[in-house]
Scaffold this motif. Structure first.
Motif, mmCIF file in Angstrom:
data_model
loop_
_atom_site.group_PDB
_atom_site.id
_atom_site.type_symbol
_atom_site.label_atom_id
_atom_site.label_comp_id
_atom_site.label_asym_id
_atom_site.label_seq_id
_atom_site.Cartn_x
_atom_site.Cartn_y
_atom_site.Cartn_z
ATOM 1 N N ARG A 1 0.831 -1.206 0.000
ATOM 2 C CA ARG A 1 0.000 0.000 0.000
ATOM 3 C C ARG A 1 0.867 1.259 0.000
ATOM 4 O O ARG A 1 1.795 1.396 0.806
ATOM 5 C CB ARG A 1 -0.884 0.014 1.233
ATOM 6 C CG ARG A 1 -1.769 1.269 1.378
ATOM 7 C CD ARG A 1 -2.923 1.238 0.423
ATOM 8 N NE ARG A 1 -3.834 2.384 0.660
ATOM 9 C CZ ARG A 1 -5.014 2.528 0.079
ATOM 10 N NH1 ARG A 1 -5.428 1.614 -0.773
ATOM 11 N NH2 ARG A 1 -5.780 3.561 0.348
ATOM 12 N N ILE A 2 0.588 2.172 -0.926
ATOM 13 C CA ILE A 2 1.254 3.479 -0.972
ATOM 14 C C ILE A 2 0.518 4.357 0.035
ATOM 15 O O ILE A 2 -0.646 4.716 -0.177
ATOM 16 C CB ILE A 2 1.171 4.083 -2.391
ATOM 17 C CG1 ILE A 2 1.739 3.098 -3.409
ATOM 18 C CG2 ILE A 2 1.905 5.417 -2.450
ATOM 19 C CD1 ILE A 2 1.283 3.362 -4.829
ATOM 20 N N PHE A 3 1.213 4.715 1.139
ATOM 21 C CA PHE A 3 0.446 5.135 2.296
ATOM 22 C C PHE A 3 0.664 6.576 2.759
ATOM 23 O O PHE A 3 -0.293 7.317 2.968
ATOM 24 C CB PHE A 3 0.730 4.167 3.449
ATOM 25 C CG PHE A 3 -0.101 4.391 4.679
ATOM 26 C CD1 PHE A 3 -1.390 4.885 4.601
ATOM 27 C CD2 PHE A 3 0.406 4.070 5.929
ATOM 28 C CE1 PHE A 3 -2.160 5.079 5.745
ATOM 29 C CE2 PHE A 3 -0.350 4.252 7.069
ATOM 30 C CZ PHE A 3 -1.640 4.767 6.974
ATOM 31 N N TYR A 4 1.947 7.014 2.907
ATOM 32 C CA TYR A 4 2.152 8.234 3.692
ATOM 33 C C TYR A 4 3.469 8.902 3.314
ATOM 34 O O TYR A 4 4.461 8.220 3.071
ATOM 35 C CB TYR A 4 2.172 7.865 5.189
ATOM 36 C CG TYR A 4 2.059 9.020 6.143
ATOM 37 C CD1 TYR A 4 0.840 9.625 6.387
ATOM 38 C CD2 TYR A 4 3.191 9.486 6.816
ATOM 39 C CE1 TYR A 4 0.734 10.683 7.287
ATOM 40 C CE2 TYR A 4 3.094 10.544 7.710
ATOM 41 C CZ TYR A 4 1.861 11.139 7.934
ATOM 42 O OH TYR A 4 1.761 12.179 8.821
ATOM 43 N N ARG A 5 3.466 10.236 3.282
ATOM 44 C CA ARG A 5 4.710 10.988 3.062
ATOM 45 C C ARG A 5 5.441 11.139 4.393
ATOM 46 O O ARG A 5 4.867 11.628 5.365
ATOM 47 C CB ARG A 5 4.411 12.360 2.472
ATOM 48 C CG ARG A 5 3.758 12.302 1.103
ATOM 49 C CD ARG A 5 3.603 13.700 0.518
ATOM 50 N NE ARG A 5 2.825 13.680 -0.712
ATOM 51 C CZ ARG A 5 3.315 13.399 -1.910
ATOM 52 N NH1 ARG A 5 4.618 13.137 -2.034
ATOM 53 N NH2 ARG A 5 2.550 13.383 -2.971
ATOM 54 N N GLU A 6 6.696 10.754 4.393
ATOM 55 C CA GLU A 6 7.516 10.882 5.593
ATOM 56 C C GLU A 6 8.838 11.528 5.191
ATOM 57 O O GLU A 6 9.683 10.903 4.558
ATOM 58 C CB GLU A 6 7.760 9.514 6.242
ATOM 59 C CG GLU A 6 8.478 9.598 7.576
ATOM 60 C CD GLU A 6 8.737 8.228 8.177
ATOM 61 O OE1 GLU A 6 7.857 7.703 8.880
ATOM 62 O OE2 GLU A 6 9.837 7.686 7.921
ATOM 63 N N GLY A 7 9.018 12.810 5.513
ATOM 64 C CA GLY A 7 10.194 13.532 5.060
ATOM 65 C C GLY A 7 10.219 13.583 3.541
ATOM 66 O O GLY A 7 9.223 13.942 2.901
ATOM 67 N N GLY B 1 10.502 10.970 1.710
ATOM 68 C CA GLY B 1 10.132 9.647 1.224
ATOM 69 C C GLY B 1 8.631 9.417 1.219
ATOM 70 O O GLY B 1 7.865 10.163 1.828
ATOM 71 N N VAL B 2 8.237 8.381 0.506
ATOM 72 C CA VAL B 2 6.852 7.926 0.489
ATOM 73 C C VAL B 2 6.844 6.519 1.076
ATOM 74 O O VAL B 2 7.524 5.619 0.563
ATOM 75 C CB VAL B 2 6.271 7.932 -0.934
ATOM 76 C CG1 VAL B 2 4.893 7.285 -0.949
ATOM 77 C CG2 VAL B 2 6.212 9.352 -1.481
ATOM 78 N N VAL B 3 6.115 6.334 2.153
ATOM 79 C CA VAL B 3 6.141 5.069 2.877
ATOM 80 C C VAL B 3 5.210 4.049 2.220
ATOM 81 O O VAL B 3 4.038 4.332 1.950
ATOM 82 C CB VAL B 3 5.740 5.265 4.348
ATOM 83 C CG1 VAL B 3 5.662 3.914 5.068
ATOM 84 C CG2 VAL B 3 6.741 6.173 5.048
ATOM 85 N N ILE B 4 5.764 2.860 1.999
ATOM 86 C CA ILE B 4 5.008 1.706 1.519
ATOM 87 C C ILE B 4 4.830 0.754 2.696
ATOM 88 O O ILE B 4 5.801 0.449 3.415
ATOM 89 C CB ILE B 4 5.745 0.984 0.372
ATOM 90 C CG1 ILE B 4 6.233 1.989 -0.689
ATOM 91 C CG2 ILE B 4 4.856 -0.091 -0.235
ATOM 92 C CD1 ILE B 4 5.143 2.810 -1.333
ATOM 93 N N VAL B 5 3.613 0.289 2.915
ATOM 94 C CA VAL B 5 3.361 -0.686 3.976
ATOM 95 C C VAL B 5 3.999 -2.017 3.578
ATOM 96 O O VAL B 5 3.831 -2.482 2.443
ATOM 97 C CB VAL B 5 1.850 -0.861 4.206
ATOM 98 C CG1 VAL B 5 1.590 -1.930 5.270
ATOM 99 C CG2 VAL B 5 1.221 0.468 4.624
#
Length: 315
Positions: free
Chosen positions: A260-266, A268-272
């Protein structure tokens, strides 16, 4: 000593350079023809060109099992054969031909990571160090008695490219020093502990396909293991291939479905990710740089313009 060298690619080139600069007499070089294999087109400095530039006769073979080559080797009358990054089986009648046998130089800390692509496999597995082993060849692949072994540490953000350059610097010195040990008359070299031996196959397309059920730590190592110029780890987004060029373990923990393409962190884009992703107890993979199917490289934050959707193993 009179030396015949079996070698290929940059590892063989660096080893031959050290032999040419040493007190030994390189009387014949055997090398493979150029290859189109993805992992053999990189680090491809020519052993043949270096030998020819120094007036050393060159024989090119895929496999060293014909009578013509055997006759050339007998005529060369070597005291020792040195083998570096030779990719096919050398039969006993050849590796036993020289008076002092055959010294094989392999880029792992044998008995672990015998076979192919040892640096990539070692990084994938989180090894704290890698290295180079000079050992006497016998009937088993990468299994003979160890003459010398040298190691370098693996840093927390090292790539395979970093480890390649660090271990490549060991090839020339360990070869020349190993020949000195053999020339001294020593025979009490260290047998390998076969109970600790591991053997790895060549890397292929399937080995770089991302499985989002792996942990974030494992996927971070996979991306670093497949650093340029190696083929990059890849996934699929909306049916198209997407290469992951840079990533890190996320700072926060994320739950849901792997991929899942989930959240922007800094940046980066966080993948579950992970086998237990639904629990929310694991870190995600923060992807920071990607390459699209048409060859465009860009920050992940620019590629993923919206959150949601999935990265998948297949189109």
């Amino acid at each position: 000593m009179r030396v015949v060298m079996f070698g290929y690619q940059t590892w063989g080139h660096r080893t031959l350079r050290a032999l040419l600069d040493s007190e030994h007499d390189v009387v014949l070089v055997v090398t493979h023809p150029a290859s189109e294999h993805a992992y053999e087109k990189i680090w491809s400095d020519s052993v043949a060109e270096l030998a020819e530039a120094h007036g050393v006769p060159v024989v090119t073979r895929n496999r060293p099992d014909d009578e013509e080559l055997y006759a050339r080797l007998k005529e060369a009358d070597p005291d020792v054969i040195v083998a570096t990054n030779w990719r096919t089986l050398i039969p006993p009648r050849i590796f036993q031909l020289p008076r002092h046998g055959t010294l094989n130089v392999h880029d792992s800390l044998l008995p672990k990571y015998a076979g192919f692509s040892p640096l990539i496999w070692a990084l994938l597995n989180g090894e704290p160090e890698v290295g180079v082993t000079a050992h006497l060849m016998d009937e088993r692949l990468d299994a003979g008695d160890i003459v010398l072994q040298r190691s370098v540490p693996v840093g927390p953000r090292d790539t395979t490219t970093d480890l390649f350059h660090r271990t490549l610097a060991l090839f020339g010195p360990i070869t020349v020093d190993g020949l000195a040990e053999i020339a001294s008359g020593r025979t009490d070299f260290t047998p390998q502990d076969r109970s600790a031996a591991t053997f790895f196959h060549k890397r292929a397309e399937e080995d770089i396909r991302i499985d989002w059920h792996w942990t974030a730590e494992e996927l971070d190592r996979l991306v670093r293991a497949q650093s340029a110029p190696y083929p990059a780890a890849f996934t699929h987004h909306r049916g198209r291939r997407l290469e992951i060029l840079a990533a890190r373990v996320s700072e926060q923990r994320y739950g849901g479905t792997p991929g899942r393409i989930f959240y922007r962190e800094g940046d980066g884009v966080v993948i579950v990710v992970g086998p237990d992703a639904r629990s929310g107890r694991a870190h995600g993979l923060a992807v920071t740089r990607v390459r699209t199917e048409d060859g465009r490289e860009l920050p992940a934050a620019e590629y993923f313009t919206t959150m949601g959707g999935y990265l998948t193993e297949r189109p």
